[in-house]
Design an enzyme around this catalytic site. Structure first.
Site, short mmCIF file in Angstrom:
data_model
loop_
_atom_site.label_atom_id
_atom_site.label_comp_id
_atom_site.label_asym_id
_atom_site.label_seq_id
_atom_site.Cartn_x
_atom_site.Cartn_y
_atom_site.Cartn_z
N GLY A 71 -1.47 -4.34 -5.25
CA GLY A 71 -1.95 -2.98 -5.12
C GLY A 71 -0.82 -2.01 -4.79
O GLY A 71 -0.78 -0.88 -5.29
N ASN A 150 -9.71 1.38 3.73
CA ASN A 150 -9.64 -0.03 4.11
C ASN A 150 -10.07 -0.29 5.55
O ASN A 150 -10.55 -1.36 5.88
CB ASN A 150 -8.22 -0.57 3.89
N SER A 198 -6.20 -4.52 -6.45
CA SER A 198 -5.43 -5.67 -5.99
C SER A 198 -6.29 -6.93 -6.08
O SER A 198 -7.43 -6.94 -5.60
CB SER A 198 -5.00 -5.42 -4.54
N GLY A 199 -5.72 -7.99 -6.65
CA GLY A 199 -6.48 -9.22 -6.86
C GLY A 199 -7.00 -9.86 -5.58
O GLY A 199 -8.15 -10.30 -5.52
N HIS A 200 -6.15 -9.87 -4.53
CA HIS A 200 -6.54 -10.68 -3.36
C HIS A 200 -7.64 -10.04 -2.52
O HIS A 200 -8.10 -10.64 -1.55
CB HIS A 200 -5.32 -11.04 -2.52
N THR A 236 8.10 -11.40 -17.06
CA THR A 236 7.21 -12.42 -17.64
C THR A 236 5.90 -12.44 -16.87
O THR A 236 5.89 -12.41 -15.64
CB THR A 236 7.89 -13.81 -17.59
N CYS A 324 0.54 -3.03 17.33
CA CYS A 324 1.60 -3.01 18.33
C CYS A 324 2.87 -2.50 17.67
O CYS A 324 3.53 -3.22 16.93
CB CYS A 324 1.81 -4.40 18.88
N1 PLP Z 1 -4.45 -0.01 -0.76
C1 PLP Z 1 -5.41 -0.36 0.10
C2 PLP Z 1 -6.55 0.58 0.36
C3 PLP Z 1 -5.36 -1.60 0.74
O1 PLP Z 1 -6.32 -1.95 1.60
C4 PLP Z 1 -4.26 -2.46 0.47
C5 PLP Z 1 -4.14 -3.74 1.18
O2 PLP Z 1 -4.57 -3.89 2.30
C6 PLP Z 1 -3.29 -2.02 -0.45
C7 PLP Z 1 -3.42 -0.80 -1.04
C8 PLP Z 1 -2.12 -2.89 -0.80
O3 PLP Z 1 -2.50 -3.95 -1.65
P1 PLP Z 1 -1.56 -5.20 -1.82
O4 PLP Z 1 -1.68 -6.01 -0.57
O5 PLP Z 1 -2.09 -5.93 -3.01
O6 PLP Z 1 -0.19 -4.69 -2.03
#
Ligand code: PLP
Length: 393
Positions: A71, A150, A198-200, A236, A324
């Site tokens: 992301g 987030n 973002s995949g994860h 790649t 922190c």
């Molecule tokens: N944008 C938001 C709103 C996110 O919550 C996150 C990851 O926590 C990111 C971007 C960044 O994604 P990545 O961890 O795949 O770089």
């Protein structure tokens, strides 16, 4: 001890179906999709299918999808491309509550001479659309606003914002990293130019992302190298992860209803029970314009990190809204932007659920949290002097 994982906005488990889809591409099917031979061609076919699956999740066409590494890369690539497309413009509009992937980049760009407007949010984490409109100037190159936050899950009206930006000829990017897979996104019915995923965050592995670039949008690559991704991102292809992401997007489309029914119900139950069992607690962020899986709850007069440590003793994973930094516990920039009082912001916990959570897990959290907060409050000098006095029964 069984792990109760309520930290899905930080990262998600790879879905078993996703892992199964990926595994052959680490071993038998290791070909390079750009190769001329059919061994590589086999992989190229699967990458094409993954591109179709990811496009389908957001109502895009496959040609509008660029696979990236995460992301953060997608956000950086989108904003930098917009600046290259408009070299005469030096202004960026964003918000105070963006993820560091956008915020830190903008801070970096401001040191290079760009003017940044960080729009404020109200106490519920919502944007003032009038203020947004006023912030757009002939010098604005790009707007970057997140679709969903987030930390709080609060949803911004990005489709409306993109229309306003377009009327003034300004490119619009949205960070949809938290929104994708949780709420419907249909790029056919909006005018957003670029969007990051973002995949994860949606049960694919870490290290894979998407940048959507609307057909016809001028795009300047971030990584310059080979001819991959139609010359828009050299390197790649990460074939196992791309294929896994395709599968994850297919599953996310199928599970979207469950996110908004089962997951939302679990989240609401957790939230309602915590607020009723624990005095001096509150939810941060608008209760309605919010992702179905996220709940940011503050417990007054205790430290978030202390809460997390005690939760960890029961195998419960979540995140705190304070970090922190340089030896002092600072509430997050999101909670500060919302004006959450310090005594509340310090004790904030983000619970973020997924389709893998169960009623039983939520029952355990509901049962354990009151004693965790009690234990910490019994050690808190503030609770002794102020807290007891202001308990509302
Ligand atoms: N944008 C938001 C709103 C996110 O919550 C996150 C990851 O926590 C990111 C971007 C960044 O994604 P990545 O961890 O795949 O770089």
């Amino acid at each position: 001890m069984k792990t109760i994982y309520l930290d899905n906005n930080a990262t998600t488990r790879v879905a078993p179906e996703v892992l199964d889809a990926m595994l052959p591409y680490f071993s038998d099917l290791y070909g390079n999709p750009s190769s001329m031979h059919s061994f590589g061609g086999q992989v190229a076919k699967e990458v094409r299918e993954a591109r179709e699956q990811t496009a389908a999740l957001i109502g895009a066409t496959p040609e509008e999808i660029i696979f990236t590494s995460c992301g953060t890369e997608s956000d950086n690539a989108a904003i930098r491309s917009a600046l290259t497309a408009h070299p005469d413009r030096r202004h960026i509009v964003t918000s105070r509550v963006e993820h560091p992937a956008v915020r830190s980049l903008c801070a970096h760009l401001s040191r290079q001479g760009y003017r940044i407007t960080e729009l404020p949010v109200d106490k519920d984490g919502l944007l003032d659309m009038n203020q947004f409109e006023i912030s757009l100037t002939p010098d604005t190159a790009v707007v970057s606003l997140m679709w969903a936050n987030n930390e709080t899950g609060v949803i911004f009206p990005v489709e409306k914002a993109a229309e306003l930006a377009h009327k003034k000829g300004i490119l619009f990017h949205t960070d949809a990293v938290q929104a994708a897979g949780k709420i419907p996104i249909n790029m056919k019915t909006n005018v957003i130019d670029m969007l990051s995923i973002s995949g994860h965050k949606l049960h694919a592995p870490k290290g894979i992302g998407i940048l959507y670039v609307r057909k016809g949008t001028k795009y300047s690559p971030f990584l310059i190298g080979g001819h991959q991704e139609r010359e828009r991102r050299g390197g790649t292809e990460n074939t196992p992860s791309i294929i896994g992401l395709g599968k994850a997007c297919e599953l996310a489309a199928r599970n979207m209803e469950m996110e908004n029914t089962t997951v939302k119900r679990l989240r609401d139950r957790l939230e309602t029970e915590l607020l009723s069992r624990i005095p001096n607690s509150r939810v941060n962020g608008d209760r309605f314009n919010r992702l179905p899986n996220t709940s940011n709850v503050s417990f007054e007069f205790v430290e978030g990190e202390g809460i997390l440590l005690l939760m960890d003793e029961y195998g419960i994973c979540a995140s705190s809204g304070s970090a922190c930094t340089s030896g002092s516990l600072q509430p997050s920039h999101v909670l500060r932007a919302m004006g959450v009082p310090f005594t509340m912001a310090h004790g904030s916990i983000r619970f973020s659920l997924s389709i893998y959570n169960t009623e039983e897990e939520i029952s355990v959290v509901i049962e354990k949290m009151p004693s965790i907060i009690d234990r910490l409050r019994s050690m808190s000098p503030y609770w002794d002097t102020v807290g007891q006095a202001c308990v509302v029964q």
